[in-house]
Design an enzyme around this catalytic site. Structure first.
Site, PDB file in Angstrom:
ATOM      1  N   THR A 296       0.823  -1.215   0.000  1.00 54.80           N
ATOM      2  CA  THR A 296       0.000   0.000   0.000  1.00 54.80           C
ATOM      3  C   THR A 296       0.854   1.261   0.000  1.00 54.80           C
ATOM      4  O   THR A 296       0.466   2.283  -0.570  1.00 54.80           O
ATOM      5  CB  THR A 296      -0.937   0.000   1.222  1.00 54.80           C
ATOM      6  OG1 THR A 296      -1.647  -1.231   1.265  1.00 54.80           O
ATOM      7  CG2 THR A 296      -1.931   1.141   1.146  1.00 54.80           C
TER       8      THR A 296
ATOM      9  N   GLY B 149       3.511  -6.643  10.825  1.00 57.49           N
ATOM     10  CA  GLY B 149       4.616  -7.586  10.838  1.00 57.49           C
ATOM     11  C   GLY B 149       4.494  -8.689   9.818  1.00 57.49           C
ATOM     12  O   GLY B 149       5.349  -9.576   9.749  1.00 57.49           O
ATOM     13  N   GLY B 150       3.436  -8.629   8.982  1.00 53.18           N
ATOM     14  CA  GLY B 150       3.318  -9.622   7.923  1.00 53.18           C
ATOM     15  C   GLY B 150       4.490  -9.588   6.961  1.00 53.18           C
ATOM     16  O   GLY B 150       4.847 -10.599   6.355  1.00 53.18           O
ATOM     17  N   GLY B 151       5.119  -8.427   6.846  1.00 55.05           N
ATOM     18  CA  GLY B 151       6.303  -8.287   5.999  1.00 55.05           C
ATOM     19  C   GLY B 151       7.605  -8.351   6.771  1.00 55.05           C
ATOM     20  O   GLY B 151       8.675  -8.071   6.217  1.00 55.05           O
TER      21      GLY B 151
ATOM     22  N   GLU C  51       9.168  -0.569  12.006  1.00 53.87           N
ATOM     23  CA  GLU C  51       7.884   0.111  11.859  1.00 53.87           C
ATOM     24  C   GLU C  51       7.446   0.728  13.184  1.00 53.87           C
ATOM     25  O   GLU C  51       6.923   1.842  13.225  1.00 53.87           O
ATOM     26  CB  GLU C  51       6.828  -0.872  11.357  1.00 53.87           C
ATOM     27  CG  GLU C  51       7.018  -1.277   9.901  1.00 53.87           C
ATOM     28  CD  GLU C  51       6.084  -2.388   9.466  1.00 53.87           C
ATOM     29  OE1 GLU C  51       5.924  -2.571   8.245  1.00 53.87           O
ATOM     30  OE2 GLU C  51       5.527  -3.090  10.334  1.00 53.87           O
TER      31      GLU C  51
END
Length: 307
Positions: free
Chosen positions: A52, A122-124, A130
């Site tokens: 995104t 935290g999916g990436g 972050e």
């Protein structure tokens, strides 16, 4: 968690001629978020990770304001730094920020966002950086598509990402099971035989499933109805989101927890703190019908959905 299959070097992949509905939704959310919160005269702007955020940077470029070239864009990891550099913008490492200086605004995505603007991220695998950027920003603005808009965390997104020092993995997994996680596991890379993925800090990610997380208002409402047993401290596997984040963070070997909870930047500023907050002040969701829904914190601290 499913990961995309690697593409053979002999295979040519052509981009779609038309953007998908999801990508169009992301772009619409990013454009409105930038319109309402980006200041071309800013000194420092945080840029997060994920698909995104590409549209956030695109929307910033489309402003064609020459002052943008003077902004230092602070990335949340290797991937977001590449997005900044490919756009011809000036990047600045987080540890190069002047002391006691806040990032004016930070834009980032999320894997899921609840009614109170708590987030799973935290999916990436970039959750630590972050969180560093979010908590150094005057305001953190979240940009996502409608799939991430949920009443409670762990409604659709299955796990809490946790960054862990490799030597502590076995200990942390055992502790997570005692806290009520059914089957925490170390996240593998795209090619399983290559082993666990590594974060930018050279750590592992544990993905921990839990039942849907409660808000503090759920506890208050239960008490008013005479259900005093519901305390959100893990009884019968039910956790209040901030309580669980605190418990996991306290485990030895855990660097960061992918639950962004507590104060937002505006609330921290109101208390006179020289710091931001983990939660966004607003979240922008691109909807299926082309509109953008905005979940925003009001002056009294309550969150409303604007559409």
């Amino acid at each position: 968690m499913d990961f995309p299959k690697p593409v053979s070097s002999a295979t040519t992949v052509s981009p779609p001629t038309q953007p998908s509905a999801i990508e169009s939704a992301k772009r619409a959310a990013a454009q409105l978020a930038v319109k309402e919160h980006f200041n071309p005269g800013a000194h420092y702007v945080g840029i997060g990770s994920g698909s995104t955020i590409v549209y956030v940077v695109e929307a910033i470029q489309e402003l064609k304001d020459p002052r943008i070239q003077n902004i230092h864009f602070v990335p949340t990891g290797y991937q977001s730094r590449q997005v900044i550099l490919r756009a011809g913008l000036k990047d600045l490492k987080f540890d190069s920020l002047p002391a006691d200086t806040l990032i004016e605004v930070a834009f980032d995505g999320a894997d899921e966002i609840d009614d109170d603007l708590n987030c799973i991220k935290g999916g990436g695998a970039c959750l630590y950086q972050e969180k560093l950027v979010a908590t150094r920003a005057s305001k953190f603005i979240c940009v996502a598509d409608h799939r991430k808009l949920q009443p409670r965390l762990l409604t659709n997104w299955p796990t809490i990402p946790i960054e862990v020092e490799p030597l502590a993995v076995t200990t942390v997994i055992s502790a997570l099971k005692r806290l009520g996680s059914s089957a925490p596991f170390v996240r593998e890379g795209h090619i399983q035989k290559a082993g666990p993925i590594k974060t930018d800090q050279d750590n592992f990610i544990i993905d921990a499933p839990f039942p849907s997380l409660l808000l503090y208002t759920d506890i208050e409402q239960a008490a008013k109805q005479g259900v005093k047993e519901l305390k959100g401290q893990g009884e019968d596997g039910q956790w209040e989101v901030q309580a669980l984040a605190k418990e996991i963070k306290a485990l030895e070997g855990v660097l960061s927890v992918g639950l962004f909870v507590g104060e937002n930047g505006l609330q921290a500023k109101a208390k006179g703190k020289i710091a931001g907050g983990q939660k966004p002040v607003a979240a922008y969701f691109g909807m299926e019908d082309g509109s953008v829904a905005v979940r925003v914190t009001q002056d009294d601290g309550t969150v409303v959905l604007r559409k």
